[in-house]
Enzyme design. Structure first.
Site, PDB file in Angstrom:
ATOM      1  N   TYR A 126       0.821  -1.218   0.000  1.00 27.89           N
ATOM      2  CA  TYR A 126       0.000   0.000   0.000  1.00 27.89           C
ATOM      3  C   TYR A 126       0.858   1.273   0.000  1.00 27.89           C
ATOM      4  CZ  TYR A 126      -3.499  -3.380   1.776  1.00 27.89           C
ATOM      5  OH  TYR A 126      -4.312  -4.467   1.967  1.00 27.89           O
ATOM      6  N   LYS A 138       1.741  -6.762   5.728  1.00 29.12           N
ATOM      7  CA  LYS A 138       1.737  -7.971   4.892  1.00 29.12           C
ATOM      8  C   LYS A 138       2.963  -8.029   3.986  1.00 29.12           C
ATOM      9  CE  LYS A 138      -3.237  -7.220   4.707  1.00 29.12           C
ATOM     10  NZ  LYS A 138      -3.386  -5.758   4.583  1.00 29.12           N
ATOM     11  N   HIS A 174       0.469 -11.905   1.865  1.00 34.21           N
ATOM     12  CA  HIS A 174      -0.611 -11.105   1.269  1.00 34.21           C
ATOM     13  C   HIS A 174      -1.501 -11.917   0.320  1.00 34.21           C
ATOM     14  CE1 HIS A 174      -1.470  -6.607   0.250  1.00 34.21           C
ATOM     15  NE2 HIS A 174      -2.559  -7.317   0.138  1.00 34.21           N
TER      16      HIS A 174
HETATM   17  N1  LIG Z   1      -5.637  -8.488   2.240  1.00 38.33           N
HETATM   18  C1  LIG Z   1      -6.043  -7.939   1.131  1.00 38.33           C
HETATM   19  O1  LIG Z   1      -5.773  -8.426   0.016  1.00 38.33           O
HETATM   20  C2  LIG Z   1      -6.883  -6.681   1.199  1.00 38.33           C
HETATM   21  C3  LIG Z   1      -7.572  -6.244   0.058  1.00 38.33           C
HETATM   22  C4  LIG Z   1      -8.351  -5.084   0.172  1.00 38.33           C
HETATM   23  C5  LIG Z   1      -8.429  -4.403   1.380  1.00 38.33           C
HETATM   24  N2  LIG Z   1      -7.727  -4.840   2.463  1.00 38.33           N
HETATM   25  C6  LIG Z   1      -7.769  -4.119   3.758  1.00 38.33           C
HETATM   26  O2  LIG Z   1      -9.131  -3.846   4.097  1.00 38.33           O
HETATM   27  C7  LIG Z   1      -9.318  -2.462   4.339  1.00 38.33           C
HETATM   28  C8  LIG Z   1     -10.733  -2.050   3.990  1.00 38.33           C
HETATM   29  O3  LIG Z   1     -11.049  -2.357   2.658  1.00 38.33           O
HETATM   30  P1  LIG Z   1     -11.469  -1.252   1.584  1.00 38.33           P
HETATM   31  O4  LIG Z   1     -10.794   0.037   1.915  1.00 38.33           O
HETATM   32  O5  LIG Z   1     -11.216  -1.802   0.248  1.00 38.33           O
HETATM   33  O6  LIG Z   1     -13.033  -1.138   1.731  1.00 38.33           O
HETATM   34  P2  LIG Z   1     -14.126  -0.756   2.840  1.00 38.33           P
HETATM   35  O7  LIG Z   1     -13.560  -0.502   4.176  1.00 38.33           O
HETATM   36  O8  LIG Z   1     -15.149  -1.794   2.632  1.00 38.33           O
HETATM   37  O9  LIG Z   1     -14.699   0.614   2.252  1.00 38.33           O
HETATM   38  C9  LIG Z   1     -13.945   1.778   2.167  1.00 38.33           C
HETATM   39  C10 LIG Z   1     -14.749   2.782   1.354  1.00 38.33           C
HETATM   40  O10 LIG Z   1     -15.978   3.113   2.023  1.00 38.33           O
HETATM   41  C11 LIG Z   1     -16.038   4.504   2.315  1.00 38.33           C
HETATM   42  N3  LIG Z   1     -16.531   4.614   3.696  1.00 38.33           N
HETATM   43  C12 LIG Z   1     -15.910   4.240   4.833  1.00 38.33           C
HETATM   44  N4  LIG Z   1     -16.702   4.421   5.907  1.00 38.33           N
HETATM   45  C13 LIG Z   1     -17.857   4.942   5.446  1.00 38.33           C
HETATM   46  C14 LIG Z   1     -19.068   5.334   6.069  1.00 38.33           C
HETATM   47  N5  LIG Z   1     -19.238   5.233   7.391  1.00 38.33           N
HETATM   48  N6  LIG Z   1     -20.060   5.846   5.288  1.00 38.33           N
HETATM   49  C15 LIG Z   1     -19.893   5.946   3.953  1.00 38.33           C
HETATM   50  N7  LIG Z   1     -18.786   5.564   3.296  1.00 38.33           N
HETATM   51  C16 LIG Z   1     -17.763   5.067   4.033  1.00 38.33           C
HETATM   52  C17 LIG Z   1     -14.616   5.031   2.139  1.00 38.33           C
HETATM   53  O11 LIG Z   1     -14.616   6.333   1.602  1.00 38.33           O
HETATM   54  P3  LIG Z   1     -13.924   7.593   2.375  1.00 38.33           P
HETATM   55  O12 LIG Z   1     -12.476   7.325   2.524  1.00 38.33           O
HETATM   56  O13 LIG Z   1     -14.240   8.721   1.443  1.00 38.33           O
HETATM   57  O14 LIG Z   1     -14.666   7.700   3.693  1.00 38.33           O
HETATM   58  C18 LIG Z   1     -14.032   4.060   1.089  1.00 38.33           C
HETATM   59  O15 LIG Z   1     -14.377   4.490  -0.206  1.00 38.33           O
HETATM   60  C19 LIG Z   1      -8.224  -1.808   3.494  1.00 38.33           C
HETATM   61  O16 LIG Z   1      -7.969  -0.498   3.912  1.00 38.33           O
HETATM   62  C20 LIG Z   1      -7.074  -2.759   3.747  1.00 38.33           C
HETATM   63  O17 LIG Z   1      -6.495  -2.472   5.012  1.00 38.33           O
HETATM   64  C21 LIG Z   1      -6.976  -5.988   2.404  1.00 38.33           C
END
Ligand SMILES: NC(=O)c1ccc[n+]([C@@H]2O[C@H](COP(=O)([O-])OP(=O)(O)OC[C@H]3O[C@@H](n4cnc5c(N)ncnc54)[C@H](OP(=O)(O)O)[C@@H]3O)[C@@H](O)[C@H]2O)c1
Length: 306
Positions: free
Chosen positions: A56, A81, A114
Site C-alpha cells: 500500500y 503484509k 498477502h
Molecule cells: N488483504 C487484502 O488483500 C486486502 C484487500 C483489500 C483491502 N484490504 C484491507 O481492508 C481495508 C478495507 O477495505 P477497503 O478500503 O477496500 O473497503 P471498505 O472498508 O469496505 O470501504 C472503504 C470505502 O468506504 C467509504 N466509507 C468508509 N466508511 C464509510 C461510512 N461510514 N459511510 C460511507 N462511506 C464510508 C470510504 O470512503 P472515504 O475514505 O471517502 O470515507 C471508502 O471508499 C483496506 O484499507 C485494507 O487495510 C486488504
C-alpha cells in the site's frame, strides 16, 4: 487507554493467546491515505489496531501518525503484509525488516502473507510458499512477530502450508461482506482455530445504498456502514473498515452500543453472492509486472517531518 484488551467483546483471543482487537482501521493506496484520519482514529475513537501492507506504500506515514497520536506503540496492534514478489527465506526476512523500519518499530503484532500466488517464473511454488511460511515461524519464535497468518488463502492454499508447518496460520484475512461471504472457508478456518478476518467490510463503499441494508439500519437508527461492521462483530470476524474522513472513522467505531437481531443476522448471512472487489485472477499480473509499492497513492495532509 481504550478498553480494547479488557472488554471481551472488543477482541478475539488467538490460538497462541494473543488478543487481536476485533475492530481495526484499514489503510491502503486504493482511495487515498489520510494522516489526520489515522491520528484521529487512535487519539479520539479508541482504535488500537491498524491494518496495512508493504504494497500500500503508506507504512512510513503510519509511523508518523502513531507518533503524532501520542498513543504508546505497545497499545497498538500493528499488522502488515508480505507481498508475493518478496517470498523466499531471505527475501521475506528482508521485507519484514523493511516494513519494521518504515513503521518505526522493531516488532510487528501481525505479519501476513498477502496472497497465495507466487511469481510465475517459480518452478516449485509449493516449496516457495512453505519456505516463506517457515521464515514467518522463525520470526514468531524470535518474538519479532506476535502473530503470523495469511491473506486470501483458500482451503487448498492453507493445506499447502499445513502439510509442513509447525505453526498453523493464526489468521486468514479475506474479502468478507454480505455479498461475498465464503461460508465453507470460514467453517474450515473455525475448525482449525484459524481466526477469520474480513476486508472490504463495506464492499469498498459500493453496498452502502443497498435497500436491504438501509432497511436494517433504519430500524436501529444506525448507518448502513455501522450495520455491516456490527454484522462482522457478531459473527466474531475481525473487521477493518477504512475511511479517509474523520467523521466516518468515528461512525465506524460506534458499533458497540446496539445489537442486530437473529432475523437481521440471518438476512445479512443469506444475501446474493454477487460482488467481488478483489479479483484473485488480477493478482498474478501485479506480482509479475510490479508497479512501485503505493502506486498512485493519494496522500492527504501528511505533515512534513520536523
Ligand atoms: N488483504 C487484502 O488483500 C486486502 C484487500 C483489500 C483491502 N484490504 C484491507 O481492508 C481495508 C478495507 O477495505 P477497503 O478500503 O477496500 O473497503 P471498505 O472498508 O469496505 O470501504 C472503504 C470505502 O468506504 C467509504 N466509507 C468508509 N466508511 C464509510 C461510512 N461510514 N459511510 C460511507 N462511506 C464510508 C470510504 O470512503 P472515504 O475514505 O471517502 O470515507 C471508502 O471508499 C483496506 O484499507 C485494507 O487495510 C486488504
Amino acid at each position: 487507554m481504550a478498553d480494547v484488551y479488557t472488554n471481551p467483546e472488543k477482541h478475539v483471543v488467538l490460538h497462541n493467546n494473543v488478543k487481536l482487537p476485533v475492530l481495526g482501521l484499514g489503510t491502503s493506496h486504493n482511495g487515498g491515505y489520510s494522516h489526520e484520519a489515522v491520528v484521529y482514529a487512535l487519539k479520539n475513537c479508541g482504535y488500537r489496531h491498524i491494518d496495512t501492507a508493504k504494497r500500500y506504500g503508506c507504512e512510513t506515514y503510519i509511523a508518523q501518525a502513531i507518533k503524532a497520536s501520542g498513543v504508546p506503540r505497545e497499545e497498538i496492534f500493528l499488522a502488515t503484509k508480505c507481498w508475493p514478489a518478496d517470498y523466499g527465506a531471505a527475501t521475506t526476512r528482508e521485507a519484514f525488516n523493511g516494513s519494521c523500519q518504515r513503521l518505526g518499530t522493531d516488532y510487528l503484532d501481525m505479519y501476513l502473507l498477502h496472497w497465495p500466488d507466487v511469481p510465475s517464473g517459480v518452478k516449485d511454488k509449493k516449496k516457495l510458499l512453505q519456505d516463506t511460511w517457515r521464515t514467518l515461524e522463525v520470526l514468531l519464535d524470535e518474538e519479532r512477530a506476535r502473530v503470523i497468518g495469511v491473506s486470501n488463502f483458500l482451503e487448498h492454499h492453507l493445506e499447502t502450508i499445513m502439510d509442513e508447518c509447525s505453526v498453523v496460520p493464526q489468521v486468514n484475512q479475506c474479502e468478507f461482506h454480505p455479498y461475498n461471504n465464503p461460508k465453507k472457508l470460514r467453517a474450515y478456518c473455525a475448525e482449525r482455530n484459524i481466526q477469520f478476518e474480513g476486508y472490504c467490510p463495506l464492499g469498498n463503499g459500493q453496498i452502502l445504498n443497498e435497500p436491504q441494508i438501509q432497511e436494517i439500519a433504519d430500524v436501529h437508527n444506525k448507518s448502513p456502514a455501522q450495520v455491516l461492521i456490527r454484522w462482522n462483530l457478531q459473527r466474531r470476524v475481525v473487521c477493518i473498515p477504512k475511511s479517509t474522513k474523520e467523521h466516518r472513522v468515528k461512525e465506524n467505531a460506534e458499533v458497540f452500543n446496539f445489537v442486530l437481531t437473529d432475523e437481521n443476522m440471518a438476512r445479512l448471512d443469506n444475501m446474493a453472492q454477487n460482488l467481488t472487489i478483489m479479483d484473485p485472477s488480477s493478482i498474478q499480473a501485479k506480482i509479475d509486472n510490479p508497479l512501485p509499492d503505493g502506486y498512485k497513492l493519494n496522500i492527504i495532509n501528511v505533515p512534513a517531518e520536523p
